[in-house]
Design an enzyme around this catalytic site. Structure first.
Site, PDB file in Angstrom:
ATOM      1  N   CYS A 233      -2.980  -5.318  -5.272  1.00 58.59           N
ATOM      2  CA  CYS A 233      -1.978  -5.790  -4.119  1.00 58.59           C
ATOM      3  C   CYS A 233      -0.792  -4.628  -3.917  1.00 58.59           C
ATOM      4  O   CYS A 233      -0.846  -3.780  -4.710  1.00 58.59           O
ATOM      5  CB  CYS A 233      -1.139  -6.773  -4.798  1.00 58.59           C
ATOM      6  N   ASP A 234      -0.526  -4.522  -2.735  1.00 59.74           N
ATOM      7  CA  ASP A 234       0.584  -3.532  -2.522  1.00 59.74           C
ATOM      8  C   ASP A 234       1.923  -4.047  -2.374  1.00 59.74           C
ATOM      9  O   ASP A 234       2.863  -3.336  -2.590  1.00 59.74           O
ATOM     10  CB  ASP A 234       0.377  -2.931  -1.163  1.00 59.74           C
ATOM     11  N   ARG A 235       2.141  -5.334  -2.177  1.00 56.83           N
ATOM     12  CA  ARG A 235       3.382  -6.102  -2.293  1.00 56.83           C
ATOM     13  C   ARG A 235       3.123  -7.423  -2.247  1.00 56.83           C
ATOM     14  O   ARG A 235       2.403  -8.026  -1.392  1.00 56.83           O
ATOM     15  CB  ARG A 235       4.263  -5.547  -1.063  1.00 56.83           C
TER      16      ARG A 235
END
Length: 356
Positions: A233-235
């Site tokens: 995940c990035d955010r």
């Protein structure tokens, strides 16, 4: 020993140029904030945790020799500059906020000391957290699927090359493999930048984990034999909506259709409690050349690799218009669990509630 994307020792920083992988290993020295901005912007270093670590260490390295009467402003402006490099990965924004608070809380030379210490602590903490994510995630998946050996599908690159080491989603896979619980890992090529075929496939081979590379569009045909999909995940928004590499949403929809657990892994640093849902996520777009061109070693007669000769090849019509987003957002209702170093979070009556 896992691959090392970030090398930091004696106030010297270098990063592995991931645009050259898997065929060439070259480390780039990072001596300034602008050096860090360049390698992050150009995706020579990538992965939300690694981006934050490189940004923090670059400021720390620059602080050793910088001559200024206003260290506070230097630190704040440096991170403001670095935040412009990649707008979606929340880890960079989180460390920038933390460093601002430290710079505002201290005076003079104390600022130099606390910022360097926090950057070095971030590097060490990330590695510890990744091992914890791996252990918590592997225990959860084994209990959930209830099989001794699992077939896993993963997307993009979430391993040592995206972090300080070991990895997040790939850390779970590594932990499963250490337990003898991996039958096979399928990794997608992950267009347009091919982080799956260039990086994840390379890490899996490096660690001797049974693996097979597939095109992104092959996922539907193999999903019936997949035991779990594990991605990074990035955010992550407060409600669990997750921004990750483009193509993640497609895999989540497929997993839902085939009743396959879809698991997100990442540090708690990637959970943005100020973001109510994924609709507010800013999605970065990359230059069209990353979609319409490929680059790699020259191959003669489909057999002879000339590793010293790298060429770019245009694979689409010259004037075609291309849309090249880097991320998409997967709704929380498609996600079975979010694994962090704090806990494995699953949906309750009110959806995801991230508390630690």
């Amino acid at each position: 020993m896992s691959l090392q994307a970030i090398v930091y020792e004696d106030n010297k920083l270098s990063v592995l140029d991931q645009l050259l992988l898997p065929h060439e290993h070259k480390y780039i020295p990072i001596k300034s904030v602008e050096d860090a901005y360049s390698v992050i912007k150009n995706m020579q270093v990538r992965g939300a945790p690694a981006i934050a670590i490189v940004a923090a260490l670059a400021v720390a390295v620059s602080l050793v020799n910088v001559k200024t009467d206003d260290l506070r402003n230097y630190v704040i402006e440096s991170f403001e500059r670095l935040k412009q490099s990649r707008p979606t990965a929340v880890n960079l924004f989180q460390i920038a906020y933390k460093m601002r608070k430290l710079a505002e809380a201290y005076e003079g030379e104390e600022i130099r000391v606390v910022v360097v210490k926090e950057a070095e602590d971030l590097l060490a903490r990330d590695l510890r957290d990744n091992h914890t994510i791996g252990e918590l995630g592997s225990e959860y998946v084994l209990k959930l699927v209830n099989k001794p050996r699992l077939t896993i599908l993963t997307h993009c690159n979430t391993g040592s090359l995206a972090t300080s080491g070991y990895g997040t989603a790939l850390g779970i896979i590594r932990s499963l493999n250490e337990k003898g619980a991996i039958e096979r890992v399928y990794c997608t090529e992950t267009r347009p930048n091919n982080q799956g075929s260039r990086l994840t496939a390379y890490e899996l081979l490096y660690d001797n984990i049974a693996s097979t590379l597939i095109t992104d569009s092959t996922a539907a045909s193999i999903m019936p034999k997949i035991d779990a999909v594990i991605v990074g995940c990035d955010r992550v928004a407060r409600n669990g909506d997750t921004a990750n590499k483009i193509g993640t949403l497609s895999l989540a929809i497929l997993a839902k259709h085939f009743n396959v657990p879809f698991i997100v892994a990442g540090p708690s640093f990637s959970i943005d409690m100020t973001l109510p849902d994924g609709e507010q996520t800013k999605i970065e777009e990359r230059p069209s050349r990353e979609l319409v061109m490929v680059r790699g070693p020259v191959v003669r007669d489909f057999t002879t690799h000339q590793f010293g000769a790298r060429e770019s090849v245009h694979i689409a019509p010259i004037n075609v218009k291309a849309y090249c987003p880097v991320f998409d957002v997967t709704p929380a209702d498609l996600i079975s669990a979010v694994v962090t170093e704090k806990a494995v979070f699953t949906k309750g009556p009110n959806g995801y509630e991230f508390k630690w």
